[in-house]
Every structure is written in structure tokens, then in C-alpha cells.
Enzyme design. Structure first.
Site, mmCIF file in Angstrom:
data_model
loop_
_atom_site.group_PDB
_atom_site.id
_atom_site.type_symbol
_atom_site.label_atom_id
_atom_site.label_comp_id
_atom_site.label_asym_id
_atom_site.label_seq_id
_atom_site.Cartn_x
_atom_site.Cartn_y
_atom_site.Cartn_z
ATOM 1 N N GLU A 1 0.818 -1.218 0.000
ATOM 2 C CA GLU A 1 0.000 0.000 0.000
ATOM 3 C C GLU A 1 0.853 1.271 0.000
ATOM 4 O O GLU A 1 0.364 2.350 0.311
ATOM 5 C CB GLU A 1 -0.953 -0.001 1.194
ATOM 6 C CG GLU A 1 -1.966 -1.128 1.176
ATOM 7 C CD GLU A 1 -2.928 -1.054 2.341
ATOM 8 O OE1 GLU A 1 -3.790 -0.147 2.350
ATOM 9 O OE2 GLU A 1 -2.837 -1.897 3.243
ATOM 10 N N SER B 1 -6.663 -2.299 1.377
ATOM 11 C CA SER B 1 -6.937 -1.671 0.075
ATOM 12 C C SER B 1 -7.427 -2.664 -0.972
ATOM 13 O O SER B 1 -7.257 -2.459 -2.169
ATOM 14 C CB SER B 1 -5.687 -0.947 -0.453
ATOM 15 O OG SER B 1 -5.407 0.181 0.329
ATOM 16 N N TYR C 1 -9.153 3.496 -6.216
ATOM 17 C CA TYR C 1 -8.047 4.389 -6.518
ATOM 18 C C TYR C 1 -7.892 4.805 -7.974
ATOM 19 O O TYR C 1 -7.297 5.828 -8.264
ATOM 20 C CB TYR C 1 -6.739 3.748 -6.045
ATOM 21 C CG TYR C 1 -6.772 3.369 -4.590
ATOM 22 C CD1 TYR C 1 -6.996 4.331 -3.606
ATOM 23 C CD2 TYR C 1 -6.603 2.051 -4.190
ATOM 24 C CE1 TYR C 1 -7.040 4.001 -2.270
ATOM 25 C CE2 TYR C 1 -6.643 1.699 -2.843
ATOM 26 C CZ TYR C 1 -6.859 2.677 -1.897
ATOM 27 O OH TYR C 1 -6.918 2.339 -0.580
ATOM 28 N N ARG D 1 -12.105 3.181 10.633
ATOM 29 C CA ARG D 1 -13.242 2.989 9.733
ATOM 30 C C ARG D 1 -13.677 1.531 9.764
ATOM 31 O O ARG D 1 -12.856 0.622 9.788
ATOM 32 C CB ARG D 1 -12.827 3.367 8.307
ATOM 33 C CG ARG D 1 -13.943 3.881 7.432
ATOM 34 C CD ARG D 1 -13.448 4.111 6.009
ATOM 35 N NE ARG D 1 -13.196 2.857 5.316
ATOM 36 C CZ ARG D 1 -12.092 2.595 4.610
ATOM 37 N NH1 ARG D 1 -11.136 3.488 4.516
ATOM 38 N NH2 ARG D 1 -11.957 1.432 4.005
ATOM 39 N N ASP E 1 -16.071 -1.261 7.660
ATOM 40 C CA ASP E 1 -16.770 -1.557 6.408
ATOM 41 C C ASP E 1 -17.835 -2.611 6.663
ATOM 42 O O ASP E 1 -17.599 -3.577 7.404
ATOM 43 C CB ASP E 1 -15.788 -2.061 5.352
ATOM 44 C CG ASP E 1 -14.759 -1.007 4.969
ATOM 45 O OD1 ASP E 1 -15.086 0.196 5.058
ATOM 46 O OD2 ASP E 1 -13.637 -1.382 4.588
ATOM 47 N N GLU F 1 -14.782 -5.661 7.774
ATOM 48 C CA GLU F 1 -13.461 -5.501 8.362
ATOM 49 C C GLU F 1 -13.300 -4.110 8.953
ATOM 50 O O GLU F 1 -14.151 -3.231 8.771
ATOM 51 C CB GLU F 1 -12.362 -5.784 7.344
ATOM 52 C CG GLU F 1 -12.475 -5.008 6.051
ATOM 53 C CD GLU F 1 -11.558 -5.575 4.969
ATOM 54 O OE1 GLU F 1 -10.542 -4.915 4.690
ATOM 55 O OE2 GLU F 1 -11.852 -6.649 4.412
ATOM 56 N N ASN G 1 -10.486 -0.800 9.496
ATOM 57 C CA ASN G 1 -9.303 -0.130 8.969
ATOM 58 C C ASN G 1 -8.835 0.851 10.036
ATOM 59 O O ASN G 1 -9.533 1.820 10.337
ATOM 60 C CB ASN G 1 -9.644 0.593 7.665
ATOM 61 C CG ASN G 1 -8.430 1.113 6.932
ATOM 62 O OD1 ASN G 1 -7.442 1.502 7.542
ATOM 63 N ND2 ASN G 1 -8.504 1.120 5.619
ATOM 64 N N GLY H 1 -7.374 5.810 4.511
ATOM 65 C CA GLY H 1 -6.892 6.794 3.552
ATOM 66 C C GLY H 1 -7.200 8.213 4.008
ATOM 67 O O GLY H 1 -8.240 8.469 4.607
#
Length: 340
Positions: free
Chosen positions: A56, A182, A250, A289, A291, A304, A306, A310
Site C-alpha cells: 500500500e 486496500s 483508486y 473505519r 466496512d 473488516e 481499517n 486513507g
């Protein structure tokens, strides 16, 4: 998120925020006068750690550059620190660290352990939550133990009986490396014959690979800052039969983001509470974060966590913060202030 996302997407997301029905929470404009830190000098010398050697790296370079600029804009004595090119022991010359090192080395407890050993305050979660959060399987096992709904899964090896996996989880499936972020190395599998190739792709990222039941429905992300769940964002790739993969995150210019997210008030509150419970279960701190998916029956499933999301000016965390009345510079100041 990286700067590869187009301004068109960012504009659509910002327009959705600007046009949302106003309420007292979103009417409030948050700035640094609301922070416990009033003077940039209180932060001392700050290392913004980004880059590194993980898969990443490119994402981290974009995120970290945005954070560094935001802090410098506000008079913070902030400097870029890249562990790929600098000796990690040099961090001992800094007063605190803003960690934007995505992936292995920065998001899995290693950097957290070094900084704890050096007694250097750092943004985000500590060793335990970082290590757990980077391990998708152990995170899901913990959530299951806490009674939190997460999509059924199975660990895979080269000797796995693929038919047995399909019998247990059904089709389609999503194949994932256990220790990547990612969406790197992930493949959607629609039939039995695709499983070996999907496994081969994932195992290139590390020995641990998992299969997860495909949840057909809507995808959401929930930003958490200071133990508060921010407005939920709905993510919609142009091809809704696929998933929010690395390209959609991305490189593509046709992913849509929705705030308001389209859930009823009660459902959004429920999803925020579920996400907070999931965040706390892994002992995550500061910011991060979650998801999640909502299936066609209306049930929510955790995917999951994070712990170093980002952080470009149009990533998901800044997007949710804007919906709370917080601009990007203020967001970065606010996260750094958590270290004091």
C-alpha cells in the site's frame, strides 16, 4: 483513498453532503477553536510517517502528503518520515507521530510497538487493535465471539477441498489475503473452477488466505473518530455486481458515494451502533473505519476494520468529517490533538 479518484466523484460526494437535509449536528461548523489544542506549538516536533514498504506504499504516499500539507498549513512543525529510507530509531528525535503508514509495518502493530517502546505519543490505535485489525480472520473470530454479525468465512490452503468450501459458503465467494488492505489480492469467484486461480492470486500476498460468503446488497463505510460514529457513507461501484476493489477505490472514475446514505434514520443509527461495538471490541482508539454490507433482507454484516484509513482530501474519512462540518485541515489537527 488516493488522488487518482476523479474530481467528478469528489464533486458528486460533496454535492450530496451540501444538499443533505440540515440538522443541528451538521449545521455546526467545527474548527480548531473546538480543539483542546489551541496553539500549534503545543504539538512540538511532529513526524508524519508515511510511505514504507508495504503493498500500500503508493496509497500511503498520497495520504501522508495530504496530511503533512494540512498540518503545515496550520503552523505545525511537521516533517515527512519514510521508514523505507530512514532509520526508525530517528523517530526518537520527535515529540509525536501522525501515523499514515498503511498496510504492513504501519498498521499491524509493528510501528505502534516501536513508538510505545520509545515513549512517543502516536495517532490511532495501539499494538493490540492494530495487530488484530490487520488480521481479517482474528478480527472476525473476535466479532463472532462478541455476538456481532460478520460474513461467514473459511481459511484456505493449497490442500483445501474447494467443493467443500462452496458447500459451506455457497457462491459467489470473495477470496482475500488475510493480512492485506486496500482490497489488494482480492477476487470475486462466481463458480467452482475459479477458486484455484483466486487462491493463487491471494497467496502471492502471504500464506494466509480466506474465503468469505458474498453478501449481495449495499456496501457502507462508517468512520469513527473520538468514539463517535460519523454519518454513514454508501459506496456504489459502477458495476454493482462486482465489489469495491483496488481499481474502484483508486483508479476508476465511476464509483459513487452517497451522503445521506439512503438508510432510514433507525437503520443508520443501528449500523453506527454496530460499528462502534465492532470498533471497541478490537480495542481500537482515536480514529478508524468499519466496512459493512446490508443484504437484501435488510441485515447488516461487518466486513473488516481499517485502523489507518486513507487521508487525502477526498478520501472516505474526510468525506464523513465534512458531513459533520469539519474541513480536512481541521480533521488532521483534531486527530493529531488526540496524542496530547
Amino acid at each position: 483513498m488516493t488522488t487518482n479518484n476523479t474530481q467528478e466523484n469528489t464533486g458528486n460526494a460533496n454535492k450530496a453532503i451540501d444538499n443533505m437535509e440540515t440538522n443541528k449536528a451538521n449545521d455546526a461548523t467545527l474548527d480548531n477553536t473546538d480543539s483542546k489544542v489551541k496553539d500549534a506549538g503545543q504539538f512540538g516536533k511532529v513526524a508524519v510517517v508515511y510511505g514504507g514498504t508495504s503493498n500500500e506504499r503508493s496509497v500511503s504516499l498520497d495520504s501522508g502528503a495530504a496530511v503533512l500539507q494540512a498540518l503545515q498549513n496550520q503552523g505545525v512543525d511537521a516533517t515527512h518520515f519514510d521508514p523505507k529510507h530512514q532509520d526508525i530509531t530517528e523517530l526518537r528525535t520527535y515529540d509525536r507521530v501522525f501515523n499514515v503508514l498503511h498496510g504492513r509495518g504501519g498498521e499491524d502493530g509493528l510501528l505502534q510497538g516501536v513508538l510505545q517502546w520509545f515513549h512517543i505519543p502516536q495517532t490511532g490505535s495501539g499494538i493490540l487493535a492494530s495487530a488484530l485489525g490487520m488480521d481479517k480472520v482474528r478480527t472476525k473470530q473476535l466479532w463472532q465471539g462478541c455476538g456481532l454479525a460478520t460474513a461467514p468465512f473459511s481459511l484456505l490452503t493449497a490442500d483445501t477441498d474447494w467443493q467443500q468450501v462452496v458447500n459451506m459458503l455457497g457462491l459467489p465467494l470473495i477470496i482475500k489475503p488475510v493480512h492485506e488492505g486496500s482490497s489488494i489480492g482480492m477476487t470475486k469467484v462466481n463458480n467452482l473452477d475459479e477458486l484455484p486461480a483466486a487462491y493463487a492470486t491471494a497467496v502471492e500476498c502471504g500464506d494466509a488466505v480466506m474465503a468469505e460468503r458474498w453478501i449481495t446488497g449495499r456496501e457502507f463505510t462508517i468512520v469513527i473518530i473520538d468514539d463517535e460514529a460519523y454519518p454513514v457513507i454508501r459506496l456504489e461501484p459502477a458495476d454493482i455486481t462486482n465489489f469495491y476493489d483496488f481499481e474502484a477505490k483508486y483508479n476508476r472514475n465511476d464509483t459513487s458515494y452517497y451522503i445521506p446514505c439512503g438508510l432510514s434514520g433507525a437503520d443508520e443509527k443501528h449500523l453506527q451502533e454496530l460499528s462502534l461495538a465492532a470498533f471497541r471490541a478490537v480495542d481500537a482508539k482515536g480514529w478508524g473505519r468499519i466496512d459493512a454490507m446490508q443484504d437484501e433482507a435488510g441485515n447488516f454484516w461487518l466486513l473488516e476494520i481499517n485502523t489507518v484509513p486513507g487521508m487525502t482530501s477526498h478520501s472516505l474519512v474526510p468525506m464523513a468529517a465534512k458531513a459533520r462540518g469539519m474541513d480536512f485541515d481541521t480533521l488532521c489537527w483534531h486527530i493529531l490533538a488526540q496524542t496530547l
